[in-house]
Design a protein around this motif. Structure first.
Motif, PDB file in Angstrom:
ATOM      1  N   LYS A  74       0.869  -1.182   0.000  1.00  0.00           N
ATOM      2  CA  LYS A  74       0.000   0.000   0.000  1.00  0.00           C
ATOM      3  C   LYS A  74       0.906   1.232   0.000  1.00  0.00           C
ATOM      4  CE  LYS A  74      -3.831  -0.080   2.706  1.00  0.00           C
ATOM      5  NZ  LYS A  74      -5.110  -0.534   2.133  1.00  0.00           N
ATOM      6  N   THR A  76       2.369   4.972   0.599  1.00  0.00           N
ATOM      7  CA  THR A  76       2.199   5.846   1.762  1.00  0.00           C
ATOM      8  C   THR A  76       1.199   6.973   1.499  1.00  0.00           C
ATOM      9  OG1 THR A  76       4.151   7.135   1.076  1.00  0.00           O
ATOM     10  CG2 THR A  76       4.502   5.355   2.662  1.00  0.00           C
ATOM     11  N   SER A  77       0.887   7.244   0.232  1.00  0.00           N
ATOM     12  CA  SER A  77      -0.144   8.237  -0.082  1.00  0.00           C
ATOM     13  C   SER A  77      -1.533   7.765   0.334  1.00  0.00           C
ATOM     14  CB  SER A  77      -0.128   8.585  -1.570  1.00  0.00           C
ATOM     15  OG  SER A  77      -0.182   7.408  -2.362  1.00  0.00           O
ATOM     16  N   ALA A  78      -1.677   6.480   0.677  1.00  0.00           N
ATOM     17  CA  ALA A  78      -2.959   5.964   1.157  1.00  0.00           C
ATOM     18  C   ALA A  78      -3.148   6.180   2.659  1.00  0.00           C
ATOM     19  CB  ALA A  78      -3.061   4.465   0.860  1.00  0.00           C
ATOM     20  N   ASN A  80      -3.947   7.393   6.335  1.00  0.00           N
ATOM     21  CA  ASN A  80      -5.024   8.178   6.916  1.00  0.00           C
ATOM     22  C   ASN A  80      -4.924   8.027   8.428  1.00  0.00           C
ATOM     23  OD1 ASN A  80      -7.400   9.674   7.216  1.00  0.00           O
ATOM     24  ND2 ASN A  80      -8.477   8.576   5.594  1.00  0.00           N
ATOM     25  N   ARG A 145      -4.597  -0.251  -6.898  1.00  0.00           N
ATOM     26  CA  ARG A 145      -5.710   0.679  -6.700  1.00  0.00           C
ATOM     27  C   ARG A 145      -6.751   0.116  -5.736  1.00  0.00           C
ATOM     28  NH1 ARG A 145      -5.997   1.951 -13.072  1.00  0.00           N
ATOM     29  NH2 ARG A 145      -5.492  -0.256 -13.007  1.00  0.00           N
ATOM     30  N   SER A 149      -5.484   3.084  -3.030  1.00  0.00           N
ATOM     31  CA  SER A 149      -6.039   4.394  -3.379  1.00  0.00           C
ATOM     32  C   SER A 149      -5.998   5.329  -2.170  1.00  0.00           C
ATOM     33  CB  SER A 149      -7.479   4.237  -3.883  1.00  0.00           C
ATOM     34  OG  SER A 149      -7.500   3.565  -5.131  1.00  0.00           O
ATOM     35  N   ASP A 150      -6.043   6.621  -2.445  1.00  0.00           N
ATOM     36  CA  ASP A 150      -5.915   7.625  -1.382  1.00  0.00           C
ATOM     37  C   ASP A 150      -6.916   7.386  -0.259  1.00  0.00           C
ATOM     38  OD1 ASP A 150      -3.992   8.775  -2.961  1.00  0.00           O
ATOM     39  OD2 ASP A 150      -5.169  10.542  -3.499  1.00  0.00           O
ATOM     40  N   THR A 151      -6.472   7.577   0.953  1.00  0.00           N
ATOM     41  CA  THR A 151      -7.217   7.516   2.227  1.00  0.00           C
ATOM     42  C   THR A 151      -7.488   6.102   2.718  1.00  0.00           C
ATOM     43  OG1 THR A 151      -9.554   7.525   1.475  1.00  0.00           O
ATOM     44  CG2 THR A 151      -8.422   9.657   1.587  1.00  0.00           C
ATOM     45  N   CYS A 153      -5.773   3.692   4.030  1.00  0.00           N
ATOM     46  CA  CYS A 153      -4.930   3.038   5.042  1.00  0.00           C
ATOM     47  C   CYS A 153      -4.923   3.842   6.338  1.00  0.00           C
ATOM     48  CB  CYS A 153      -3.503   2.858   4.526  1.00  0.00           C
ATOM     49  SG  CYS A 153      -2.470   1.856   5.624  1.00  0.00           S
ATOM     50  N   GLY A 244     -16.229  10.797  -2.906  1.00  0.00           N
ATOM     51  CA  GLY A 244     -15.260  11.728  -3.454  1.00  0.00           C
ATOM     52  C   GLY A 244     -15.931  12.829  -4.258  1.00  0.00           C
TER      53      GLY A 244
END
Length: 281
Positions: A74, A76-78, A80, A145, A149-151, A153, A244
């Motif tokens: 995953k 690191t941009s994921a 949260n 993805r 995907s963003d957020t 984790c 989103g």
């Protein structure tokens, strides 16, 4: 057991310790826990997750475990945090929770044995390994993805040291109702094994995170739902689901799908119904 958190305090990311219902910074500043703006408790260089580990999840899928664990990454941009919003992109339907225990590395680890691995672990935190299964048909191999995907984790609320992972309960709640109820004792491979396995060929650095697997009954959640993961001795990680603001672009790349692979995974791995699933109402 000491617990450390990271919060945004007067515009800066600050590590704090838990003192009752307050969080205390190193300079003595205090903030009520419920009023704090939480950040992920650690800043990893990478997040690695095991595919299957809890026996109840394996039984649910009606499959057998491999001889050794397999993993995915995953980004690191994921990342949260506790109380952060989990974004389900517009146009997607199949966002599933997966309550887990996250292992946090404390010192650089490479080529260590399972017996040594505990010395390299800083502590543990709670994770929710969300999966956006709308992209499972195209990303089933990498899970990039689906799980990255963003957020998707969230970690937290804090890093707990000196926690014994044996015999601990793990429960996930959606809008206050228990939806997953498992134990660390149903894991095929324990925390020390996972760390040593990865560290054979991948150097683990302080702050790196390994997600240790989820029990049975991962299911989709909807915008407006509140999802909480509670691990005995580690606390309760709370997030809410939002839609989103923009749809997934249609002029590039694979689009969200709703195949039997997607539905069987999102709705519980009821593989006996593949291809003959009754119409959804």
């Amino acid at each position: 057991m000491p617990e450390y958190r990271r919060i945004l305090l007067d515009g800066a990311a600050v590590q704090v310790t838990v003192d009752g219902d307050e969080l205390v910074a190193g300079d003595g500043r205090r903030v009520k826990t419920e009023q704090a703006q939480h950040l992920p408790p650690v800043v990893p260089s990478k997040v690695i997750a095991v595919h299957l580990n809890h026996r109840s999840r394996v039984d649910e899928f009606q499959i057998g475990l491999p001889d050794t664990p397999t993993y995915f990454h995953k980004p690191t941009s994921a990342l949260n945090s506790h109380k952060g919003a989990i974004v389900r992109p517009e146009g997607c339907k199949w966002l599933n929770y997966e309550g887990e225990v996250a292992i946090v590395i404390g010192k650089t680890a490479r080529n260590i044995s399972p017996a040594e691995a505990g010395e390299y672990i800083a502590g543990y935190t709670v994770a929710n390994d969300y999966g956006l299964h709308d992209f499972r048909d195209t990303d089933a191999g990498s899970m990039l993805r689906v799980k990255g995907s963003d957020t998707l984790c969230p970690l937290g609320p804090g890093l707990v040291t000196d926690w014994d992972f044996h015999g601990k309960s793990l429960r996930t709640y959606v809008n206050g109702e228990v939806v997953q109820d498992g134990s660390t004792d149903e894991m095929q491979w324990d925390m020390h094994y996972l760390v040593a396995d990865i560290a054979r060929t991948i150097t683990l650095y302080p702050g790196d995170v390994l997600l240790s697997g989820t029990p049975a009954n991962s299911r989709p959640v909807q915008p407006g739902d509140v999802v909480e993961v509670e691990v005995e001795g580690l606390g309760r990680l709370t997030n809410h689901i939002v839609t989103g603001p923009t749809a997934v672009r249609t002029d590039v790349g694979a689009q969200p799908t709703e195949s039997e692979e997607v539905l069987s995974t999102a709705l519980g791995g009821d593989w006996e119904f593949r291809g003959i699933r009754p119409p959804r109402r």
